[in-house]
Scaffold this motif. Structure first.
Motif, short mmCIF file in Angstrom:
data_model
loop_
_atom_site.label_atom_id
_atom_site.label_comp_id
_atom_site.label_asym_id
_atom_site.label_seq_id
_atom_site.Cartn_x
_atom_site.Cartn_y
_atom_site.Cartn_z
N ARG A 76 0.95 -1.11 -0.07
CA ARG A 76 0.00 -0.06 0.07
C ARG A 76 0.78 1.29 -0.21
O ARG A 76 0.48 2.36 -0.81
N GLU A 77 1.77 1.22 1.08
CA GLU A 77 2.63 2.69 0.95
C GLU A 77 3.42 2.72 -0.37
O GLU A 77 3.55 3.85 -0.77
N THR A 78 4.10 1.72 -1.16
CA THR A 78 4.75 1.87 -2.36
C THR A 78 3.90 2.35 -3.40
O THR A 78 4.14 3.15 -4.13
N GLN A 79 2.54 1.77 -3.48
CA GLN A 79 1.52 2.31 -4.37
C GLN A 79 1.24 3.65 -4.09
O GLN A 79 1.14 4.42 -5.22
N GLU A 80 0.96 4.20 -2.87
CA GLU A 80 0.42 5.44 -2.38
C GLU A 80 1.52 6.34 -2.99
O GLU A 80 1.50 7.53 -3.42
N GLU A 81 2.80 6.17 -2.36
CA GLU A 81 3.88 7.16 -2.41
C GLU A 81 4.48 7.36 -3.81
O GLU A 81 4.93 8.26 -4.33
N LEU A 82 4.46 5.97 -4.59
CA LEU A 82 5.18 5.99 -5.76
C LEU A 82 4.37 5.78 -7.01
O LEU A 82 5.11 5.92 -8.20
N GLY A 83 3.32 5.14 -6.75
CA GLY A 83 2.62 4.59 -7.76
C GLY A 83 2.98 3.31 -8.48
O GLY A 83 2.67 2.90 -9.48
N ILE A 84 3.79 2.67 -7.39
CA ILE A 84 4.31 1.39 -8.06
C ILE A 84 3.65 0.05 -7.38
O ILE A 84 3.39 0.28 -6.22
N ALA A 85 3.14 -0.70 -8.32
CA ALA A 85 2.09 -1.69 -7.90
C ALA A 85 3.02 -3.21 -7.51
O ALA A 85 3.44 -3.99 -8.80
N LEU A 86 3.53 -3.32 -6.12
CA LEU A 86 4.44 -4.52 -5.95
C LEU A 86 3.35 -5.55 -5.80
O LEU A 86 2.25 -5.57 -5.24
N LYS A 87 4.00 -7.02 -5.87
CA LYS A 87 3.28 -8.06 -5.55
C LYS A 87 3.75 -8.71 -4.33
O LYS A 87 5.12 -8.64 -4.30
N PRO A 88 3.14 -9.57 -3.63
CA PRO A 88 3.68 -10.14 -2.28
C PRO A 88 4.94 -10.87 -2.77
O PRO A 88 5.78 -10.92 -1.91
N ALA A 89 4.92 -11.48 -3.74
CA ALA A 89 5.91 -12.47 -4.23
C ALA A 89 7.13 -11.90 -4.48
O ALA A 89 8.27 -12.24 -4.13
N GLN A 90 7.30 -10.35 -4.74
CA GLN A 90 8.38 -9.60 -5.26
C GLN A 90 9.08 -9.43 -3.75
O GLN A 90 10.46 -8.88 -3.78
N LEU A 91 8.52 -9.30 -2.50
CA LEU A 91 8.88 -8.76 -1.26
C LEU A 91 9.91 -9.91 -0.70
O LEU A 91 9.17 -10.88 -0.30
N SER A 92 10.93 -9.63 -0.20
CA SER A 92 11.74 -10.27 0.84
C SER A 92 11.84 -9.47 2.18
O SER A 92 12.15 -8.65 2.20
N PHE A 93 11.40 -10.28 3.17
CA PHE A 93 11.75 -9.83 4.47
C PHE A 93 13.05 -9.82 4.80
O PHE A 93 13.94 -10.57 4.48
#
Length: 172
Positions: free
Chosen positions: A81-98
């Protein structure tokens, strides 16, 4: 009105919420979740953003993308949500690494990493949050931390180690 879930130091929900900016203060050992996401392009450059001049905390300072999780969100949902709101970038959960987490005074910070090759000029910046976005080398980020124009993330050395261990840093 934005509500935040409250957690203990083990990041277990306490079954309570607090209103952002409300009159209720955090109780002892009550935390809310904050997320940071470090986005890196295929050239090994980090996406950084300059905070808007109207921001109450650290206006015009460079930082990474992030913010507070709202009630009901986990770290991944808040990061997306924060990445979409601030930058307009739509990430998918599988792209994220903790990467890591740690507790601060009243925050529990969750740090994530994702690859991102969206050109800075193609981003839709949230003007009330972000004045500018650019890709910088790790060395450029460190130089700006030293001169005080970039937020000094206390976990920076651990993050750099993560980049090195995962082969993400490119040779100069």
């Amino acid at each position: 009105m934005e509500l935040w879930d409250l957690y203990d130091k083990r990041l277990e929900k306490l079954g309570k919420t607090i209103e952002r900016g409300g009159k209720t203060a955090f109780g002892e050992d009550e935390l809310h979740m904050v997320v940071h996401v470090w986005l890196m392009n295929s050239e090994g450059r980090l996406l950084v953003q300059k905070r808007a001049a109207i921001k109450k905390e650290s206006p015009n300072e460079w930082s990474t993308t992030g913010g507070s999780a709202i009630a009901g969100e986990d770290g991944i949902a808040a990061t997306i949500r924060e990445t979409q709101e601030e930058l307009g970038i739509a990430l998918k959960p599988a792209q994220l690494s903790f990467v890591m987490s740690y507790a601060r005074r009243h925050d529990f910070v969750m740090v994530y990493f994702a690859s991102c090759d969206v050109p800075a000029e193609a981003m839709r910046l949230q003007e009330i949050e972000v004045a500018k976005a650019e890709y910088w080398t790790v060395e450029e980020v460190e130089a700006r931390m030293t001169d005080g124009s970039f937020w000094n993330y206390r976990y920076w050395q651990l993050l750099k180690q993560y980049f090195q261990e995962n082969g993400l840093l490119k040779s100069k």
